[in-house]
Design a protein around this motif. Structure first.
Motif, PDB file in Angstrom:
ATOM      1  N   ALA A  33       1.859   7.288   3.943  1.00  0.00           N
ATOM      2  CA  ALA A  33       2.530   7.745   2.776  1.00  0.00           C
ATOM      3  C   ALA A  33       3.575   6.508   2.307  1.00  0.00           C
ATOM      4  CB  ALA A  33       3.074   8.995   2.760  1.00  0.00           C
ATOM      5  N   VAL A  34       4.285   6.186   3.425  1.00  0.00           N
ATOM      6  CA  VAL A  34       5.371   5.143   3.344  1.00  0.00           C
ATOM      7  C   VAL A  34       4.798   3.762   2.771  1.00  0.00           C
ATOM      8  CG1 VAL A  34       7.158   3.958   4.509  1.00  0.00           C
ATOM      9  CG2 VAL A  34       6.869   6.424   4.975  1.00  0.00           C
ATOM     10  N   LEU A  35       3.502   3.392   3.505  1.00  0.00           N
ATOM     11  CA  LEU A  35       3.095   2.198   2.982  1.00  0.00           C
ATOM     12  C   LEU A  35       2.507   2.446   1.499  1.00  0.00           C
ATOM     13  CD1 LEU A  35       2.195  -0.639   3.910  1.00  0.00           C
ATOM     14  CD2 LEU A  35       0.039   0.097   4.529  1.00  0.00           C
ATOM     15  N   ILE A  36       1.969   3.421   1.333  1.00  0.00           N
ATOM     16  CA  ILE A  36       1.356   3.453  -0.134  1.00  0.00           C
ATOM     17  C   ILE A  36       2.527   3.292  -0.979  1.00  0.00           C
ATOM     18  CG2 ILE A  36       0.217   5.024  -1.661  1.00  0.00           C
ATOM     19  CD1 ILE A  36      -1.611   3.574   0.220  1.00  0.00           C
ATOM     20  N   ARG A  37       3.783   4.035  -0.920  1.00  0.00           N
ATOM     21  CA  ARG A  37       4.744   3.819  -1.829  1.00  0.00           C
ATOM     22  C   ARG A  37       5.233   2.397  -1.941  1.00  0.00           C
ATOM     23  NH1 ARG A  37       6.675   8.810   0.584  1.00  0.00           N
ATOM     24  NH2 ARG A  37       8.025   7.650   2.099  1.00  0.00           N
ATOM     25  N   CYS A  38       5.184   1.604  -0.821  1.00  0.00           N
ATOM     26  CA  CYS A  38       5.498   0.061  -1.164  1.00  0.00           C
ATOM     27  C   CYS A  38       4.466  -0.505  -2.067  1.00  0.00           C
ATOM     28  CB  CYS A  38       5.748  -0.328   0.276  1.00  0.00           C
ATOM     29  SG  CYS A  38       6.926   0.261   1.573  1.00  0.00           S
ATOM     30  N   LEU A  39       3.080  -0.261  -1.538  1.00  0.00           N
ATOM     31  CA  LEU A  39       2.259  -1.004  -2.322  1.00  0.00           C
ATOM     32  C   LEU A  39       2.290  -0.682  -3.763  1.00  0.00           C
ATOM     33  CD1 LEU A  39      -0.853  -0.761   0.154  1.00  0.00           C
ATOM     34  CD2 LEU A  39       0.368  -2.659  -0.339  1.00  0.00           C
ATOM     35  N   ASP A  40       2.639   0.752  -3.952  1.00  0.00           N
ATOM     36  CA  ASP A  40       2.639   1.079  -5.582  1.00  0.00           C
ATOM     37  C   ASP A  40       3.694   0.358  -6.489  1.00  0.00           C
ATOM     38  OD1 ASP A  40       0.634   3.073  -5.530  1.00  0.00           O
ATOM     39  OD2 ASP A  40       1.892   4.610  -5.181  1.00  0.00           O
ATOM     40  N   ALA A  41       4.498  -0.426  -5.491  1.00  0.00           N
ATOM     41  CA  ALA A  41       5.569  -1.191  -6.422  1.00  0.00           C
ATOM     42  C   ALA A  41       4.774  -2.250  -7.182  1.00  0.00           C
ATOM     43  CB  ALA A  41       6.537  -1.835  -5.432  1.00  0.00           C
ATOM     44  N   PHE A  42       3.468  -2.614  -6.796  1.00  0.00           N
ATOM     45  CA  PHE A  42       2.719  -3.416  -7.751  1.00  0.00           C
ATOM     46  C   PHE A  42       2.647  -3.162  -9.044  1.00  0.00           C
ATOM     47  CE2 PHE A  42       2.090  -5.751  -3.549  1.00  0.00           C
ATOM     48  CZ  PHE A  42       1.485  -7.082  -3.994  1.00  0.00           C
ATOM     49  N   ARG A  43       2.406  -1.876  -9.091  1.00  0.00           N
ATOM     50  CA  ARG A  43       2.113  -1.240 -10.426  1.00  0.00           C
ATOM     51  C   ARG A  43       3.201  -1.401 -11.316  1.00  0.00           C
ATOM     52  NH1 ARG A  43       1.122   3.907  -9.739  1.00  0.00           N
ATOM     53  NH2 ARG A  43      -0.027   4.279 -11.537  1.00  0.00           N
TER      54      ARG A  43
END
Length: 209
Positions: A33-43
């Protein structure tokens, strides 16, 4: 909201100061969940012509990670050969990759052939797509740091070989190979400065025309 509070502005400045390139990681896994929050910054990132040209690959398999590590070791040996004397000795002592320890590897490409955005803004400066990818990476980096994570950008690689090893579509151009994980320690001073490789300029030079 027209502006943020002074406290927020200070915290943002601190976040940018503590956003360092990390090469020394603990091997603890990163919560999904932490990693996905970071990757979501691309959006949240801007992109030329709304092209969103970034293409993200999580390098997870043993085969892919081993190929990337071998790629780095080969490129690093070639880079070392380009120095001599004291500079070569200093280079040989630098830790320039956290690929062995980092629990997550992320390869970020730019799709130079994307039809999204209909070419707006990229006709005269097609490199703007790659600049857009870099901007998105920086947002992810700040997000990761805010979560307590560290990121390291591995630039000592053969991008053509990595592109083949990861079997990505034609038209994708490697922009960044990122290591992500929990840092062994936190510092606002770049490690290359700590090790005496070079020094940051004390002031920003701004010219007028």
């Amino acid at each position: 909201m027209e502006s943020f509070s002074e406290d927020f502005q200070t915290q943002l400045r601190n976040l940018m100061a503590w956003r360092r390139d990390v090469r020394r990681f603990r091997t603890d896994p990163v919560d999904e969940a932490v990693l996905i929050r970071c990757l979501d910054a691309f959006r949240l990132a801007p992109s030329v012509g709304l092209s969103e040209p970034w293409r993200v690959i999580r390098v997870s398999s043993d085969a892919a990670r081993s190929a990337a590590l071998e790629n780095y070791r080969t490129a690093n040996a070639a880079a070392l050969a380009g120095y001599s004397g004291a500079q070569a000795e200093k280079y040989s002592q630098l830790k320039l990759s956290g690929m062995v320890e980092a629990p997550e590897h992320i390869a970020v490409f730019c799709d130079d052939s994307t039809a999204q955005g209909h070419g707006l803004g990229a006709g005269t400066m097609p490199e703007m797509r790659r600049y857009s990818v870099v901007g998105a990476i920086n947002l992810m980096w700040l997000t990761a740091r805010a979560q307590g994570l560290g990121m390291g950008w591995v630039s000592i690689l053969d991008p053509a070989q990595l592109t083949r090893d990861l079997d990505v579509p034609e038209g994708w151009h490697l922009v960044a190979y990122l290591c992500v994980g929990w840092p062994e320690a936190y510092s606002e001073t770049p490690e290359l400065e700590v090790k005496g490789w070079d020094q940051r300029r004390p002031d920003l030079i701004v010219e007028r025309r």
